[in-house]
Design an enzyme around this catalytic site. Structure first.
Site, mmCIF file in Angstrom:
data_model
loop_
_atom_site.group_PDB
_atom_site.id
_atom_site.type_symbol
_atom_site.label_atom_id
_atom_site.label_comp_id
_atom_site.label_asym_id
_atom_site.label_seq_id
_atom_site.Cartn_x
_atom_site.Cartn_y
_atom_site.Cartn_z
ATOM 1 N N TRP A 100 0.779 -1.275 0.037
ATOM 2 C CA TRP A 100 -0.005 -0.249 0.105
ATOM 3 C C TRP A 100 0.685 1.146 -0.105
ATOM 4 C CZ3 TRP A 100 -4.209 -1.137 -2.002
ATOM 5 C CH2 TRP A 100 -4.916 -2.617 -1.538
ATOM 6 N N ASP A 170 -1.395 6.810 6.341
ATOM 7 C CA ASP A 170 -2.466 5.672 6.002
ATOM 8 C C ASP A 170 -2.901 4.761 7.351
ATOM 9 O OD1 ASP A 170 -4.313 3.840 5.044
ATOM 10 O OD2 ASP A 170 -3.059 3.057 3.164
ATOM 11 N N LYS A 194 -11.726 -1.577 6.865
ATOM 12 C CA LYS A 194 -11.240 -2.536 7.652
ATOM 13 C C LYS A 194 -11.585 -2.752 9.103
ATOM 14 C CE LYS A 194 -8.811 -3.146 3.952
ATOM 15 N NZ LYS A 194 -7.441 -2.217 3.463
#
Ligand SMILES: *Cc1c(COP(=O)(O)O)cnc(C)c1O
Length: 359
Positions: A100, A170, A194
């Site tokens: 990511w 993030d 998530k």
């Protein structure tokens, strides 16, 4: 029957929240309609979004000089939105700790010079590099991290020394899993699927001085933080139903005792699984101990065949989504806030039994 869902995302939500939403499906709070059916300009929705914002502010202790934005486009859209809005000098430092972070770094290269100042690619992202004294350019607009690496199962236990530059993080897979000091960041953002709610909502917590008209030329109206900040996330139709569920999860976390309690609950769960892995003769954790995530726990048997057998038998026994990410193989148990402690205890029991039968 509900299964134990170890998916990395979209992921398990508190059962209480789902039940409440089911009860309110046809008639939300006497409005005679579902939240899905109501105007985002209605009084009922206005109350939903302002309450949700207040609750996340309370939970994270967000200072008044930060805005909370409810956006769309997934965490992945932030990979572009961040450089478009923040790259005044067209330069930013990225710490590459997994896929990511790498994707964010690659996307930023479309807008300026993204510099990889540290990386753990040399050992397949199984650790967090030392970030205490990085070579950060004087004119870097920000330093970027992915704080919890969903795929590899590592977490920054200490934030990098940014040498005074704005930190952008993030936190998709560790959002609201433990207390944070918001003042250390310029932007904290994450997709909610998530740890907080259904896919379709991204929450961006951003310091006000970073919200300006001075963005890269050609930045679309919808990709300017200012557009959403000026309109309290109601510039256009927001992901209304998703925000409503996030709001319910915020209330649930408050009821559970807030982020300190969430952290204790998560540490307890993770310890059960890591303690088992550390003494197992069959299963092994894949990450350096000091950098282990409380949320995503990857492990392997060392044999692809046995891994596949384990995933299959686990599924049949009611433990879903234990297969590791398609790029790394093995197994991964994601044990987010809403995973009950019994889920982890029963998983470990099952692993013990599997180990006995297969050694
Ligand atoms: C899942 C995930 C993403 C991607 O999220 P999308 O909402 O699918 O774009 C980005 N970063 C992290 C850390 C993630 O876990």
């Amino acid at each position: 029957m509900r299964v134990y869902n170890f998916s990395a995302g979209p992921a398990v939500l508190p059962e209480e929240v789902l039940k409440e939403a089911a009860e309110e499906m046809l008639d939300y709070n006497g409005t005679g309609m579902s939240v899905m059916e109501m105007s985002h300009r209605s009084k009922a929705f206005e109350e939903i979004i302002t309450t949700a914002e207040q609750d996340i502010r309370d939970l994270m202790n967000i200072p008044d000089n930060y805005k909370v934005l409810f956006l769309q486009g997934g965490a992945s859209q932030q990979f572009a939105m961040i450089p478009m809005n923040l790259m005044k000098n067209k330069k930013a430092a990225y710490i590459i700790t997994g896929q990511w972070a790498k994707k964010a770094y690659q996307e930023a290269q479309n807008y300026g010079e993204a510099i990889a100042v540290a990386s753990s690619a040399d050992k397949t992202f199984s650790y967090i590099p030392d970030c205490s004294d990085l070579d950060i350019p004087d004119d870097a607009d920000y330093v970027y991290i992915c704080e919890n690496n969903t795929i590899y199962g590592t977490k920054f236990k200490q934030l990098p020394n940014t040498k005074g530059k704005t930190l952008v993080a993030d936190v998709s897979s560790c959002f609201l899993s433990e207390p944070v000091d918001v003042t250390k960041y310029g932007i904290i953002y994450g997709g909610v699927q998530k740890n907080i709610g259904p896919a379709g909502v991204v929450i961006v917590i951003i310091r006000e001085d970073l919200i300006t008209e001075d963005v890269l030329p050609g930045t679309p109206t919808m990709l300017k933080y200012k557009t959403h900040a000026d309109n309290k996330s109601l510039y256009n139709t927001p992901p209304a139903y998703g925000i409503y569920i996030c709001g319910k999860v915020f209330k649930w976390i408050k009821k559970m005792g807030g982020l300190e309690a969430m952290k204790a609950h998560n540490e307890k769960k993770a310890k059960i699984l890591y303690d088992f892995l550390d003494q197992s003769k069959l299963f092994k954790g894949t990450v350096e101990k000091k950098d282990r995530s409380l949320m995503n726990v990857p492990f392997v048997t060392g044999s692809e065949e046995l891994d596949a057998k384990f995933v299959k038998e686990a599924k049949a026994a009611g433990f879903e989504n234990l297969k590791g990410h398609r790029t790394v193989g093995g197994m991964r148990a994601s044990i987010y806030n809403a995973m009950p402690i019994e889920g982890v205890e029963k998983l470990v029991e099952f692993m013990k039994k599997f180990e006995e039968e297969n050694s």
